[in-house]
Design an enzyme around this catalytic site. Structure first.
Site, PDB file in Angstrom:
ATOM      1  N   GLU A 179     -31.854  -6.052 -48.821  1.00  0.00           N
ATOM      2  CA  GLU A 179     -31.774  -4.870 -47.939  1.00  0.00           C
ATOM      3  C   GLU A 179     -30.943  -5.158 -46.693  1.00  0.00           C
ATOM      4  OE1 GLU A 179     -35.729  -2.402 -49.157  1.00  0.00           O
ATOM      5  OE2 GLU A 179     -35.826  -3.475 -47.297  1.00  0.00           O
ATOM      6  N   GLU A 371     -36.205  -2.711 -56.627  1.00  0.00           N
ATOM      7  CA  GLU A 371     -37.489  -2.402 -55.995  1.00  0.00           C
ATOM      8  C   GLU A 371     -37.755  -0.919 -56.142  1.00  0.00           C
ATOM      9  OE1 GLU A 371     -38.330  -3.599 -51.944  1.00  0.00           O
ATOM     10  OE2 GLU A 371     -37.162  -5.435 -52.182  1.00  0.00           O
TER      11      GLU A 371
HETATM   12  C1  BGP Z   1     -38.768  -3.394 -48.825  1.00  0.00           C
HETATM   13  C2  BGP Z   1     -38.761  -4.884 -48.829  1.00  0.00           C
HETATM   14  C3  BGP Z   1     -39.869  -5.536 -49.543  1.00  0.00           C
HETATM   15  C4  BGP Z   1     -41.153  -4.745 -49.659  1.00  0.00           C
HETATM   16  C5  BGP Z   1     -40.965  -3.258 -49.781  1.00  0.00           C
HETATM   17  C6  BGP Z   1     -42.213  -2.428 -49.655  1.00  0.00           C
HETATM   18  O1  BGP Z   1     -38.245  -2.986 -47.612  1.00  0.00           O
HETATM   19  O2  BGP Z   1     -37.558  -5.393 -49.384  1.00  0.00           O
HETATM   20  O3  BGP Z   1     -40.004  -6.810 -49.019  1.00  0.00           O
HETATM   21  O4  BGP Z   1     -42.139  -5.136 -48.843  1.00  0.00           O
HETATM   22  O5  BGP Z   1     -40.005  -2.775 -48.898  1.00  0.00           O
HETATM   23  O6  BGP Z   1     -42.525  -2.250 -48.312  1.00  0.00           O
HETATM   24  P1  BGP Z   1     -43.960  -2.483 -47.697  1.00  0.00           P
HETATM   25  O7  BGP Z   1     -44.347  -3.847 -48.091  1.00  0.00           O
HETATM   26  O8  BGP Z   1     -43.772  -2.334 -46.249  1.00  0.00           O
HETATM   27  O9  BGP Z   1     -44.824  -1.435 -48.289  1.00  0.00           O
END
Ligand code: BGP
Length: 478
Positions: A179, A371
């Protein structure tokens, strides 16, 4: 036309959210370790509250994570049983170079990942390795200022040469920075940036991002030089911006917002900064100190594929008095047509199809959804046979609708898609909140927000469901 037989189904994790064992194997301290749970988390992630060491007043969930460090065999076995073809994991930089500026790598760290990668291979699982998923050795932050400093490019090059050489033949798919656009929103978490009062944060963020982009291009070159089989991808926190209304000003605002994110991928996929970026830098007085060598390396080393996270579409307006929302650190306008998760993230499966089409139209390179998922509270219950499980129909529903959307993008729109790795295939620490209760997994991990729990693993209902999805190559979604 169905999905190709080589479609890579799997799941995604990141070292800082699951590994734990932060002092084991010679590992050094990193930015991701010192981000506490609780009220100070947001200021630390944004780099306005300086936290460069651990203290006794805070609880730091990354230090233990879900202890993947000691459970990786069990976890990979469970992924294999689900039929995973690919497993996305990240390397903790400070396991390989504990301080970041050493000339020799740490053998224990290298061995750990070698074992993890071999364990994947044992089951025929293709590893997809994120070289840096938010983490940066703390020493590089306190001594050099993190990515604000051009020297980081050299340290990163050293890291990737070590990884590409050591894991040659074990890894084919690499992502350079997770990201990359997150640097604009959570700069300490994303790139180890700390700000002094009065410092021009925007300038610092774009300069740091430039260093990352140059480092990413070098990594792409080195990956190809060391092993021509390597495929390197960029990684974007994606999600199309919708104008809240057909008001031309809203449409223009949405376009500008999309560009704020796509700027980075434009450079990584096309090899140069687009004109709108140069105009923006001019208007904001941003100086990148771009060298001829930078230009050349960027131009000659574009990525092989484009990967992204997708949780939600985004919406924006120029009008006042319209409700706000936040999802994955992006603030925006509330879209009245969408339902939201328990954490207020908007749910929009069609937005995934739209995002896939936009990215493919723009870059004409293969895409990879690395993701996607629903963060939700789960309740561990006993099933008829007395096994502990979770009835996560809400998660199945979310994933089913998103898989339908990705299939439509491929089968009906002709988008080239390499694979799909839902986020947090095993429950892990939430990046934004530091909570364990914000769960994404097919596998439940018994751990609470305060760190208590047995860390035992249990299969959720979605575990068997996803297994069938993979078995049928996405045909059976019931
Ligand atoms: C993205 C990241 C991840 C992950 C995901 C979900 O931004 O790459 O590392 O955590 O989001 O977010 P969260 O864990 O805040 O729910």
């Amino acid at each position: 036309m169905a999905l190709s037989e080589t479609f890579l189904w799997g799941g995604a994790t990141a070292a800082n959210q699951c590994e734990g064992a932060y002092t084991e194997g010679g590992r050094g301290l990193a930015n991701v370790d010192v981000i506490p749970h609780g009220a100070d988390r947001s200021a630390v992630m944004r780099g306005t509250m300086h936290m460069t060491e651990l203290d006794k007043e805070h609880y730091y969930p990354a230090l233990e994570g879900i202890d993947f460090y000691h459970h990786y065999k069990e976890d990979i076995r469970m992924f294999a049983e689900m039929g995973f073809k690919v497993f996305r994991l990240s390397i903790a930089w400070s396991r390989i170079y504990p301080k970041g500026d050493e000339t020799e790598p740490n053998e224990e760290g290298l061995l750990f990942y070698e074992n993890v990668l071999k364990e994947c291979k044992k089951y025929g699982i293709e590893p997809l390795v994120t070289i840096t998923h938010f983490d940066c050795p703390m020493h590089l932050i306190t001594e050099y200022g993190g990515w604000k400093n051009r020297k980081m490019v050299e340290f990163y090059k050293r890291l990737v040469i070590t990884l590409f050489t050591r894991y040659k033949g074990l890894v084919k798919y690499w992502l350079t920075f997770n990201e990359i656009n997150m640097i604009l929103h959570l700069p300490f978490m994303g790139a180890g940036l700390l700000f002094e009062e009065g410092e021009d944060q925007t300038k610092a963020k774009y300069l740091s991002a430039h260093h990352e982009l140059v480092a990413s291009a070098y990594a792409t070159k080195l990956a190809h030089d060391i092993d021509p089989e390597n495929k390197v991808g960029c990684m974007l926190a994606a999600g199309e911006y919708y104008p809240y209304s057909p008001l031309p000003e809203d449409v223009w605002e949405a376009k500008k917002k999309d560009r704020d994110n796509l700027l980075f991928i434009d450079v990584q996929a096309r090899g140069y900064y687009p004109n709108y970026a140069w105009k923006k830098f001019e208007q904001m007085g941003i100086e990148l100190n771009m060298t001829e060598e930078d230009k050349r390396i960027l131009r000659e080393n574009t990525v092989d594929f484009i990967s992204f996270s997708y949780y939600s579409s985004r919406c924006i307006t120029t009008q006042e008095g319209v409700g706000e929302t936040i999802g994955n650190a992006f603030k925006g306008t509330k879209n009245p047509y969408l339902k939201v998760s328990e954490w207020g993230w908007q749910i929009d499966p069609l937005g995934l199809r739209i995002t896939l089409n936009s990215l493919y139209d723009r870059y004409q390179k293969p895409l990879f959804i690395v993701e996607n998922g629903l963060g939700a509270k789960d309740e561990l219950i006993e099933d008829e046979e007395g096994n502990l499980t979770v009835n996560d129909d809400y998660r199945i529903e979310y994933l089913r609708e998103h898989i339908k959307a990705l299939k439509q993008a491929v089968e009906e729109d002709g988008v080239e898609l390499l694979g799909y790795t839902p986020w947090g295939c095993i429950d892990l620490v939430s990046a934004s909140t530091g909570e364990m209760s914000k769960r994404y997994g097919f596998i439940y991990v018994d751990k609470k927000d305060d760190g208590s729990g047995t860390i035992k693993r249990y299969k959720k209902k979605s575990y068997d469901w996803y297994k069938k999805v993979i078995e049928s190559n996405g045909e059976c979604l019931d």
